[in-house]
Motif scaffolding. Structure first.
Motif, PDB file in Angstrom:
ATOM      1  N   LEU A 537       0.827  -1.203   0.000  1.00 49.79           N
ATOM      2  CA  LEU A 537       0.000   0.000   0.000  1.00 49.79           C
ATOM      3  C   LEU A 537       0.862   1.254   0.000  1.00 49.79           C
ATOM      4  O   LEU A 537       0.576   2.227  -0.720  1.00 49.79           O
ATOM      5  CB  LEU A 537      -0.924   0.000   1.220  1.00 49.79           C
ATOM      6  N   SER A 538       1.898   1.249   0.832  1.00 52.56           N
ATOM      7  CA  SER A 538       2.769   2.412   0.921  1.00 52.56           C
ATOM      8  C   SER A 538       3.471   2.685  -0.407  1.00 52.56           C
ATOM      9  O   SER A 538       3.556   3.835  -0.855  1.00 52.56           O
ATOM     10  CB  SER A 538       3.799   2.197   2.032  1.00 52.56           C
ATOM     11  N   THR A 539       3.963   1.647  -1.078  1.00 46.48           N
ATOM     12  CA  THR A 539       4.687   1.821  -2.335  1.00 46.48           C
ATOM     13  C   THR A 539       3.767   2.277  -3.451  1.00 46.48           C
ATOM     14  O   THR A 539       4.064   3.225  -4.183  1.00 46.48           O
ATOM     15  CB  THR A 539       5.376   0.506  -2.728  1.00 46.48           C
ATOM     16  N   LEU A 540       2.632   1.641  -3.577  1.00 43.31           N
ATOM     17  CA  LEU A 540       1.734   1.917  -4.694  1.00 43.31           C
ATOM     18  C   LEU A 540       1.024   3.255  -4.564  1.00 43.31           C
ATOM     19  O   LEU A 540       0.845   3.971  -5.554  1.00 43.31           O
ATOM     20  CB  LEU A 540       0.703   0.788  -4.816  1.00 43.31           C
ATOM     21  N   THR A 585      11.544  -2.670 -10.809  1.00 45.41           N
ATOM     22  CA  THR A 585      10.405  -1.886 -11.289  1.00 45.41           C
ATOM     23  C   THR A 585      10.239  -0.675 -10.397  1.00 45.41           C
ATOM     24  O   THR A 585      10.591  -0.700  -9.207  1.00 45.41           O
ATOM     25  CB  THR A 585       9.103  -2.719 -11.276  1.00 45.41           C
ATOM     26  N   LEU A 586       9.720   0.412 -10.976  1.00 49.27           N
ATOM     27  CA  LEU A 586       9.483   1.641 -10.225  1.00 49.27           C
ATOM     28  C   LEU A 586       8.047   2.120 -10.412  1.00 49.27           C
ATOM     29  O   LEU A 586       7.767   3.312 -10.399  1.00 49.27           O
ATOM     30  CB  LEU A 586      10.466   2.736 -10.653  1.00 49.27           C
ATOM     31  N   PHE A 587       7.135   1.169 -10.571  1.00 45.34           N
ATOM     32  CA  PHE A 587       5.733   1.525 -10.799  1.00 45.34           C
ATOM     33  C   PHE A 587       5.079   1.959  -9.494  1.00 45.34           C
ATOM     34  O   PHE A 587       5.270   1.358  -8.429  1.00 45.34           O
ATOM     35  CB  PHE A 587       4.981   0.337 -11.388  1.00 45.34           C
ATOM     36  N   ALA A 588       4.287   3.032  -9.563  1.00 38.91           N
ATOM     37  CA  ALA A 588       3.466   3.484  -8.440  1.00 38.91           C
ATOM     38  C   ALA A 588       2.222   4.135  -9.000  1.00 38.91           C
ATOM     39  O   ALA A 588       2.255   4.739 -10.084  1.00 38.91           O
ATOM     40  CB  ALA A 588       4.232   4.453  -7.555  1.00 38.91           C
ATOM     41  N   ILE A 589       1.125   4.034  -8.306  1.00 38.92           N
ATOM     42  CA  ILE A 589      -0.156   4.555  -8.791  1.00 38.92           C
ATOM     43  C   ILE A 589      -0.247   6.048  -8.500  1.00 38.92           C
ATOM     44  O   ILE A 589      -0.292   6.467  -7.338  1.00 38.92           O
ATOM     45  CB  ILE A 589      -1.337   3.810  -8.131  1.00 38.92           C
TER      46      ILE A 589
END
Length: 822
Positions: A537-540, A585-589
Motif C-alpha cells: 500500500l505504501s509503495t503503490l 520496477t518503479l511503478f506506483a499509482i
C-alpha cells in the motif's frame, strides 16, 4: 509427582467422607414466599457451608450429629436453626425477614455522620492487620459460572444457529455453564497454588476468563482490587488507606449477631465516574473487621463488556479471632450490538486449614495445576462436591451438550462434523485466514488470507507468497509445525522456496527443536519493518517503498528449553549465502516513479553518472553464525495443564541476554562478536492510574573484524503511517539509518491511563477511550541521539497516536501513527 499423589490422597479421603454423609436441604424464601437467590448457608462453629441457587434451593452435606445451621444474606436478618442428623436427609426450609434500615431508635441525626466516620477510621486502621493476620492457609473451593442470553437480533443470530446453541424460539437460554472444584493453597506474600480436582463445562468460554479460584479473589483488605478481564485499571477498596478521599459513608443500621454488634454502612463515591464502588459493607464493632459486603460497579466506573456488576462476599469465623470468606458472588448484566445477557460467578469456600504445614519447596512457581481427565468425573463426584444445586434448565443444558458431544465423537458422524466445521467462509478468510481442522486426527491446516498472499514491491514487482501451515498434535501434547513457503516475483522472475519446521518435544519445559532451509527474500532490517501488505500500500499509493530486501539461501537449526523455572535458553546456528538485489520496477499509482528510492538504504538516490554511486550495499558472501539467548523471568509463575506449561503474566521485570558470533570457517567470511542485554516489563499495574510498560536495551560489538549490513544491530523503526505498537518500537525512526556495528543504547516508556482523565468528561466517558503517553530514546556511537514523544488514544483494537521526534542535527518530524489488532 508428589503434588499429584498428595492431591489424589486428599481427594479420595474427602470423597469417601462426604459420600457417607447426609444432606440438610430445603428452600430459602422471603416472608411472602418468594425465593431468595444466592443465600449463604453454613454450620456454626465450622468452615462448612454452601450457597443457595437462583431459586433459593440449597443442599448442605453433613455427617450424623447435631448442628446449628445459619442463614445469612445481606438485606435480611440472620436466622439460625438447630438440626439433628441420624440416618437420613433433613428437610429445612427457611423464611428470612428483611432488615430495617433506620437509626432513629438509637442515634441522633446530628451525630450520624461523625459516628460513621469514626467507625470507618477504626476499620481502615485495622485493614493492614487483617490483611496479614493469616500467613498461610488451604481450603477447598467450588466455582460455578452461568451466562444466559436474554435477547439477540435476528440479523446476527439466525434461527438455525439459535437452535444449534440450544436457545428457545425467542433466542434466550444458557450459552455458557462451568463448574470446578479446586484445592486452593496460599502463603503470604504472593504465593498461591491451586490444584483443580474436577471440571464440568458446556457451551462457550467462561466470561472474563474466570476459570479458576485464583481469578475470582476479592480481598477488600487490599488497597486496590483488579480483574484484568474487566478493566486495566484497579478499583479502590472502601476500606483502603486513602478510602476517605474517594468515599462518603452513612450508617444505616445496627443489629446483633450473638454477642457481636454489626454496623451496616452505606458506601457512596465522592465523585462519580471513578474506579470506586457503590453499596454497603457490614462491620463488626470493637473488632473493626468486615462481616460481609454488597458492592456494585456500573458502566461509568469503566468496566468493559458488562453494564453492571454486583459483588457479594460473606465472611464466617474460622476461629474466634479469625474470619475468612465463605462465599463470593459476581452477578453481571450487559448489552452489546443488540445482544442482552446476564450471568453470575459463584465461589463457595469450605474446609479452611489455617495451619496447613506446607512442605519446603511446595510453592515452586506453579500457581495452577490441571491434571488429565478432570473433566471426566462421574455423577457421584458431582453429587458430593457440587455446593450449589443445579437448576432444571442447567441440567437440561448439560444433557444436551453431552449428547451433542457423543454424537460428534461417533464414527459415523465424523465426516459431517468435519464438513460443517471446515466450511469455507469468504469474509473470515479475507480478514484472517482459512483453517481446516480435523479434531480426530489432531491436524490443523491453515491457508493465509489474500492480504498475505499477493503483494508488491520494487524488487520483485507484483508477487505472490504462499505460506500454508501444517500443525499436528501427538500424545502427551507434543506438536509438530511445518510451514513451507513459495514466493515468486513477476518483475525479477525469481522463484524462492523454503520450509520451517518446529517440533515441541517437552511442553512442560518449553522444549523444542526447530530449523529451516531453502531460499527467500529477507528484510535488511532483521528487527522488522513493514509487512508485505502494508509495504505494498505504501509503495503503490504514497510512493514510499520502505521495505529493503536481500536474497539468501540458507540452512539453520536451533533448540530451546528451560534449564529451571524462569530461565529459558535458546540457541541457533545458521549457514547462509547472501546476495544483494536491486529494484526491477518503479511503478506506483499516481506517483512520480523518481520518488521511489533504491533498494540500498544507505544510498536511496544514486547518481547514475557517478560510478561510485552504484556500489552494492555488500558483496555476495557466505555467513556462518551462531546465536544464543537466556531469558530470565524473575519469580516466574506458571500453569500446568494437559496442553503443557503456560507462563503467567508477571509483575516483575524480565532480563534477556543475547550473544551472536560470526564464524570465519567453511567458506564463511564474517567474523564478529555481539553481546546485548534487554530489560523489559509489559503492563506494570499502576493502580487507578492504569499501567505502564518499558523496554531498555544496550549492546556492543566487541569484535567487528568483518561483518555486513544484515549482521548489524537493527531497530524497529516507524516511518509509515501504520506502526508496530509492540514493546520496543519507535514511532518515527528511520528503519535503517541507525543500524550500527558499534555500541548502542535504547529506552522506551509508555503509560496507558486507561480512561483516568477522559473518564471524567461528560459524553466522552461513555466511549471508554484510553489515554496513552510515551517516549523513546536511542543513541549509537556514530550518530547523534534520537528522541521522540507521543500521545495517543486507544479504543479496543484500534489506536491512533500523534507525536514528534528530534535530535541534534536531525530534522523535527511529527505526525499521526495508526495501528489495529484483530
Amino acid at each position: 509427582m508428589r503434588t499429584i499423589i498428595v492431591s489424589l490422597l486428599v481427594l479420595c479421603m474427602s470423597y469417601g467422607a462426604m459420600a457417607q454423609g447426609y444432606a440438610v436441604e430445603g428452600k430459602v424464601t422471603d416472608v411472602h414466599g418468594l425465593p431468595l437467590a444466592f443465600v449463604p448457608v453454613y454450620v456454626k462453629g465450622t468452615t462448612n457451608g454452601t450457597i443457595a441457587n437462583e431459586v433459593g434451593v440449597y443442599k448442605l452435606r453433613l455427617q450424623p450429629g447435631t448442628y446449628t445451621v445459619v442463614f445469612r444474606v445481606i438485606g435480611y436478618e440472620q436466622q439460625t436453626e438447630q438440626v439433628v442428623i441420624v440416618d437420613q436427609n433433613v428437610k429445612l426450609n427457611m423464611k428470612l425477614e428483611p432488615e430495617s434500615y433506620t437509626l432513629e431508635s438509637y442515634l441522633p441525626q446530628d451525630t450520624e455522620v461523625d459516628s460513621t466516620y469514626i467507625i470507618m477510621q477504626k476499620v481502615i486502621a485495622k485493614r493492614k492487620f487483617y490483611l496479614n493476620q493469616v500467613k498461610e492457609y488451604s481450603c477447598q473451593v467450588y466455582l460455578k459460572a452461568d451466562q444466559k442470553l436474554l435477547n439477540a437480533p435476528q440479523t446476527f443470530l439466525k434461527e438455525d444457529v439459535a437452535k444449534v446453541l440450544n436457545l428457545d424460539p425467542n433466542r434466550r437460554g444458557i450459552i455458557s455453564l462451568f463448574e470446578s472444584v479446586s484445592q486452593f493453597n496460599v502463603r503470604k506474600p504472593g504465593k498461591v497454588k491451586e490444584v483443580m480436582l474436577g471440571l464440568k463445562a458446556a457451551g462457550g468460554e467462561n466470561p472474563f476468563g474466570f476459570n479458576r479460584a485464583t481469578d475470582l479473589q476479592v480481598n477488600l483488605y487490599e488497597n486496590l482490587l483488579s480483574w484484568g478481564g474487566m478493566s486495566m485499571r484497579s478499583y479502590v477498596s472502601p476500606i483502603a488507606d486513602n478510602a476517605l478521599r474517594f468515599y462518603h459513608y452513612r450508617l444505616l443500621q445496627r443489629f446483633t449477631d450473638d454477642d457481636k454488634t454489626i454496623d451496616v454502612i452505606e458506601v457512596k463515591p465522592r465523585h462519580e465516574n471513578e474506579h470506586v464502588f457503590h453499596g454497603v459493607i457490614y462491620v463488626i464493632e470493637n473488632d473493626w473487621r468486615l462481616y460481609s459486603a454488597d458492592l456494585h460497579l456500573y458502566k461509568r466506573a469503566h468496566i468493559d463488556f458488562v453494564d453492571t456488576l454486583n459483588i457479594r462476599e460473606q465472611y464466617i469465623p474460622v476461629r474466634d479471632s479469625i474470619w475468612m470468606p465463605l462465599s463470593l458472588n459476581f452477578s453481571f448484566t450487559g448489552k452489546i450490538l443488540g445482544f442482552k445477557y446476564v450471568g453470575y460467578f459463584l465461589g463457595v469456600v469450605n474446609n479452611y486449614n489455617i495451619e496447613p504445614d506446607f512442605k519446603p519447596g511446595y510453592f515452586n512457581g506453579e500457581v495452577f495445576e490441571v491434571g488429565k481427565n478432570i473433566n471426566k468425573k462421574d455423577s457421584v463426584f458431582w453429587n458430593n462436591y457440587r455446593a450449589v444445586p443445579l437448576l432444571d434448565d442447567e441440567k437440561r443444558y448439560y444433557h444436551l451438550f453431552e449428547a451433542a458431544e457423543k454424537k460428534n465423537n461417533a464414527n459415523h458422524a465424523r465426516d459431517s462434523v468435519k464438513s460443517n466445521n471446515n466450511k469455507f467462509r469468504l469474509i473470515p478468510y479475507v480478514l484472517k485466514n482459512y483453517k481446516y481442522h480435523d479434531p480426530f486426527k489432531k491436524i490443523t491446516i491453515s491457508v493465509p488470507s489474500p492480504t498475505k498472499v499477493v503483494f508488491y514491491n520494487t524488487v520483485e514487482g507484483a508477487s505472490v507468497d504462499i505460506k500454508p501451515q501444517f500443525f499436528k498434535e501427538y500424545d502427551r501434547n507434543k506438536t509438530l509445525t511445518v510451514e513451507p513457503e513459495a514466493r515468486y516475483g513477476s518483475s525479477n522472475k525469481i522463484f524462492t522456496f523454503n520450509t520451517y519446521v518446529n517440533y515441541r518435544y517437552n511442553p512442560l519445559k518449553q522444549g523444542a527443536v526447530y530449523g529451516s532451509f531453502g531460499s527467500d527474500f529477507l528484510d535488511l532490517n532483521n528487527s522488522g519493518t513493514l509487512s508485505l501488505f502494508l509495504n505494498s500500500l505504501s509503495t503503490l499509493f504514497t510512493g514510499n517503498n520502505y521495505l529493503k530486501l536481500y536474497k539468501a539461501e540458507f540452512a539453520s537449526a536451533g533448540t530451546q528449553g528451560e534449564i529451571c523455572n524462569g530461565i529459558l535458553l535458546n540457541g541457533q546456528i545458521e549457514y547462509a549465502q547472501r546476495e544483494t538485489v536491486i529494484n526491477t520496477t518503479l511503478f506506483a499509482i499516481g506517483k512520480d516513479s523518481t520518488q521511489l528510492t533504491s533498494n540500498d538504504p544507505r544510498n536511496p538516490h544514486p547518481n547514475p553518472l557517478d560510478p561510485n554511486s552504484n556500489v552494492p550495499l555488500f558483496p555476495n558472501h557466505v555467513a556462518l553464525s551462531i546465536r544464543g539467548s537466556a531469558t530470565i523471568t524473575f519469580n516466574q509463575q506458571y500453569t500446568i495443564n494437559p496442553d503443557g506449561k503456560f507462563i503467567e503474566p508477571t509483575k516483575y521485570p524480565r532480563l534477556r541476554v543475547n550473544y551472536r558470533k560470526g564464524i570465519p570457517r567453511f567458506g564463511s567470511v564474517v567474523d564478529y562478536d555481539f553481546l546485548s542485554a534487554d530489560f523489559f516489563q509489559d503492563q506494570l499495574k499502576c493502580g487507578i492510574y492504569g499501567y505502564a510498560s518499558y523496554f531498555i536495551s544496550a549492546g556492543k560489538f566487541f569484535n567487528s573484524k568483518n561483518l555486513y549490513y544484515p549482521d548489524y544491530k537493527q531497530f524497529r523503526g516507524g516511518q509509515s503511517f501504520f506502526f508496530d505498537s509492540s514493546l520496543g518500537s519507535f514511532h518515527f525512526l528511520d528503519y535503517y539509518t541507525y543500524s550500527t556495528d558499534k555500541r548502542y543504547f535504547e529506552a522506551h516508556y509508555e503509560h496507558n491511563f486507561a480512561g483516568f482523565f477522559l473518564g471524567k468528561l461528560p459524553y466522552i466517558r461513555s466511549l471508554n477511550i484510553e489515554e496513552i503517553i510515551g517516549g523513546s530514546f536511542l543513541t549509537q556511537e556514530l550518530l547523534p541521539g534520537y528522541k521522540e514523544y507521543y500521545v495517543g488514544l486507544k479504543r479496543s483494537i484500534v489506536r491512533l497516536d500523534y507525536g514528534f521526534s528530534y535530535g541534534r542535527n536531525l530534522p523535527v518530524l511529527q505526525g499521526f501513527r495508526f495501528t489495529y489488532n484483530f
